[in-house]
Design a protein around this motif. Sequence first.
Motif, PDB file in Angstrom:
ATOM      1  N   VAL A 306      -9.471 -10.149  -7.004  1.00 39.60           N
ATOM      2  CA  VAL A 306     -10.564  -9.941  -7.962  1.00 39.60           C
ATOM      3  C   VAL A 306     -10.024  -9.155  -9.154  1.00 39.60           C
ATOM      4  N   LEU A 307     -10.287  -9.680 -10.352  1.00 40.62           N
ATOM      5  CA  LEU A 307      -9.755  -9.102 -11.583  1.00 40.62           C
ATOM      6  C   LEU A 307     -10.873  -8.802 -12.571  1.00 40.62           C
ATOM      7  N   GLY A 308     -10.501  -8.149 -13.677  1.00 34.60           N
ATOM      8  CA  GLY A 308     -11.430  -7.987 -14.782  1.00 34.60           C
ATOM      9  C   GLY A 308     -11.751  -9.332 -15.404  1.00 34.60           C
ATOM     10  N   VAL A 368     -10.021  -9.192   0.335  1.00 34.81           N
ATOM     11  CA  VAL A 368      -9.937  -9.219  -1.130  1.00 34.81           C
ATOM     12  C   VAL A 368      -8.877  -8.227  -1.582  1.00 34.81           C
ATOM     13  N   PHE A 369      -8.017  -8.664  -2.483  1.00 27.81           N
ATOM     14  CA  PHE A 369      -7.080  -7.772  -3.170  1.00 27.81           C
ATOM     15  C   PHE A 369      -7.793  -7.315  -4.444  1.00 27.81           C
ATOM     16  N   ASN A 370      -8.324  -6.102  -4.404  1.00 25.96           N
ATOM     17  CA  ASN A 370      -9.159  -5.623  -5.504  1.00 25.96           C
ATOM     18  C   ASN A 370      -8.303  -5.046  -6.624  1.00 25.96           C
ATOM     19  N   LEU A 371      -8.062  -5.848  -7.652  1.00 28.43           N
ATOM     20  CA  LEU A 371      -7.316  -5.393  -8.828  1.00 28.43           C
ATOM     21  C   LEU A 371      -8.231  -5.270 -10.036  1.00 28.43           C
ATOM     22  N   VAL A 386     -17.502  -2.819  -7.664  1.00 27.64           N
ATOM     23  CA  VAL A 386     -16.844  -3.947  -7.002  1.00 27.64           C
ATOM     24  C   VAL A 386     -16.616  -3.661  -5.513  1.00 27.64           C
ATOM     25  N   PRO A 387     -15.990  -2.532  -5.142  1.00 25.04           N
ATOM     26  CA  PRO A 387     -15.873  -2.261  -3.701  1.00 25.04           C
ATOM     27  C   PRO A 387     -17.225  -2.049  -3.023  1.00 25.04           C
ATOM     28  N   ALA A 388     -18.215  -1.526  -3.764  1.00 24.60           N
ATOM     29  CA  ALA A 388     -19.543  -1.371  -3.174  1.00 24.60           C
ATOM     30  C   ALA A 388     -20.138  -2.741  -2.838  1.00 24.60           C
ATOM     31  N   SER A 400      -9.162   1.997  -2.580  1.00 25.67           N
ATOM     32  CA  SER A 400     -10.147   3.024  -2.264  1.00 25.67           C
ATOM     33  C   SER A 400     -11.573   2.514  -2.365  1.00 25.67           C
ATOM     34  N   GLY A 401     -12.455   3.219  -1.651  1.00 23.56           N
ATOM     35  CA  GLY A 401     -13.859   2.855  -1.630  1.00 23.56           C
ATOM     36  C   GLY A 401     -14.637   3.448  -2.787  1.00 23.56           C
ATOM     37  N   PRO A 402     -15.933   3.113  -2.862  1.00 26.09           N
ATOM     38  CA  PRO A 402     -16.764   3.551  -4.001  1.00 26.09           C
ATOM     39  C   PRO A 402     -16.808   5.066  -4.161  1.00 26.09           C
ATOM     40  N   GLN A 403     -16.967   5.792  -3.064  1.00 23.85           N
ATOM     41  CA  GLN A 403     -17.110   7.237  -3.185  1.00 23.85           C
ATOM     42  C   GLN A 403     -15.866   7.869  -3.794  1.00 23.85           C
TER      43      GLN A 403
END
Length: 637
Positions: A306-308, A368-371, A386-388, A400-403
Amino acid sequence: MKNNGSPRKNIQRKYRRFLGPVTDLEEHVEPDWWSRIFNSLYLKTDADVVDDINITREEVDLFSRVLNLSPDDHILDLCCGHGRHSLELARRGFRNVEGLDRSHYLIQKAKNQAKKEGLNVKFREGDARKLPYSPDTFDVVLILGNSFGYFETVEEDLKVLKEVFRVLKPWGKILIDVANGEYLKNNFQPRSWEWIDKKHFVCRERSLSVDGKRLISREVIVNAEKGVIADQFYAERLYTHEELEGLLKAAGFSDVKFHGELSPTSQRNQDLGMMERRIIVTAVAKKEWTPVRKKPEQTTKNVVVVLGDPRKPDHLKPNSIFDEDDFYTIDQMKAALRSLKGYNFSYLDNHDTLITDLMKLKGKIDYVFNLCDEGFNNDPRKEAHVPALLEMLGIPYTGSGPQTLVLCYDKSLIRGIAREMGIPVPRAVFIKPEDTTFELPFPFPAIVKPNFGDSSFGITQKSVVYTPEELINAVSEIRNKFGYDKPVLVEEFLTGKDLSVGIIGNPPDSYMVLPIIEEDYSALPPELPRICGYEAKWLPDSPYWNIKSIPADLPEETEKFIIDCCLKLFERLECRDYCRFDWRLDAEGNPKLLEVNPNPGWCWDGHLAKMAKIAGMSYAEMLGAILKAAEERLNIR
C-alpha cells in the motif's frame, strides 16, 4: 561474570546517577540490569579473566575433553559475550560455531575480531529465552563464563534451558559453567577494591538478597583523573548442584553430570567475585526428532504493497505533486521487491477505492506491506488511518500500529516520554497557536520546528535562530509561509554531530541495529546552519542538497548509550519491524534525542537504506529484512 560496566560512563555528568553509602543494595538492582551493563567497562573490570587468552585456552581444553567435541559438531556459544570461546574454537578448526548474546557492543566486538582473524564464526544478537534457531539445529550448546542466572525468577532461567533443549539435536549436549552458589553464599567478599589498569580502579560491595537466593553486587568504577565514571548494581542467582540438576531435568534433560569445578588464576591476583569457583555441569537432550512440516505446494507469499496516492496532492512535496523523482523511487522499490524470491507483490495506491480494494483482498493475501508513509489521501495527519483500517478489516500488516504512529507524530509528547524514561532531550519551549509573545528559558541559538509533522516539513535554514527577532520571524514563517496552524516547538540548537540510528526487527527477541550514521556538513558554506531540513530533502538547487551521510565516529560509550536508549524507546512506544531514531550531540559531545520515526522513509536513497548499505546490505535485502521481521512477529511461515 564478576563485574560489569555501565553504558553511561562518559555521558554528561548530570545524566549520571551516583549514590553514596547504600544500606540495601538489592533495592537498587533493576530487573533488566543485564541488558545494558556489558560494554567496554565490563571488559576492563573483568579483563584479568575474560581477556586472558591462556585462561580461555585452558577452559576450551577442558570443555572439549568433557564433551568429546568433533570439528564437525554444530556448536552454539550462548551468551557468548565478545566471543572469546567461540573464536578459540574456530582457531582450532571447529567449522560450525555460532555465538549469540544480548549485548550489541560485545557482539560487534566479536564480529570485528572474527573478521580480523579471518575466522568462520557467526555472531548475532538475541535473547536466550527465545532463540532464533530451528529445532534440532545444534550438537552442543555452551553457556560459559557464569552467564546463567541473571533473570529475576527461576522460571525465566528455565525458559533458557527449554529453548536450549528445543534447538539441540536428539542426544545433543548442554554444558554450563556457572558460579558455585553454595560456596559463594558462604564465602563472598562483602567489600573489596582493585586497580584494573594504570588509570582505573573499582570498589565493590556485595550482600545476599532478602531470600538468600541471589548475590547482589555493586561496583563503583573510578578514573584516577576524572573521578567516578560508573556506579552500578547487579544480581545473580546462586545455584547449588542439586538446584541445577533439578532445573535441567525440569527442562527435559537427562544424564546430568558434574565435572568438578573451575577456578581461574587472575594475573592481577585480585577479587574474582562470581568467577572464583564455578560448577561444570553437562546434560543430554534425549528426545525425538522434531517432525518436519511438509511445505505446502504453494510456497509463494502474496503481499499487497500500500502506497501514497500519486493522483492526489501531497502538500509536503515541492509543487504538491508526485514528480519524476517520486516515480523513480517507486520503481526502484518495485525492482528491489521483484528480486526477492518467494513473494508475489501487487500494489494499491488509489485511495478513493482503497477500502473496497482491501475488503476484496481479505483472506486472499498473506499480509500488507504498508509503505503509505504519506498518510491516507496523502495527509500526513492520517498516516495512522491506514493501519487502523487494516486492523478493522483483520488484515495483517508490516510496521507500527496506529497508536505508535500517533504518539510519535507529536514531538513534544515523545520528549515527555523520553524524559520520563531518563533519556536526555534538548531543552525546549512549547508555543501554542494563540501565543503572540514568548521567551526562551535557555540561551540562543535555538531551532524552531512544527510540533506535528515529518519529512522535515517547515524546517529550513531560517529555523535556526540567534536573536529574539529571528525567533519571532521563524515562528511567523512556519505559520504563514507553510500554513501551519498547530503548536510550534522551540528547542535549544545542538551544535554537535547529527546522528541517525536504524533498527530492523522486534526487540528484545530478534533485531539488528544498523550502523549509526552522521550527517557530513563539510560541503556547506560556513554561514549556513548545520541542519538536515526541508531543503536537504526536497530542493536539489539548495546547497543543502550536497549533504552526505557517513558512518558515525563516536566513542564506544556514547554509541552504547544511544543504542540502549533506542532499544528502550522501541519497546516502550511499541514500535514494530523497523524504526529510525534521530539524535544530536551537544557541544560537549553529550547525546540528546530529537525524534522517533516509526515506519521511516523506505526509499532507496533514504537514511535507512544508507545505514543498511554500510552494514553490507543491498536495498532489496533491507526491504526483505523488514518483511522477515514482520513475518516472524505475525508468525507467518
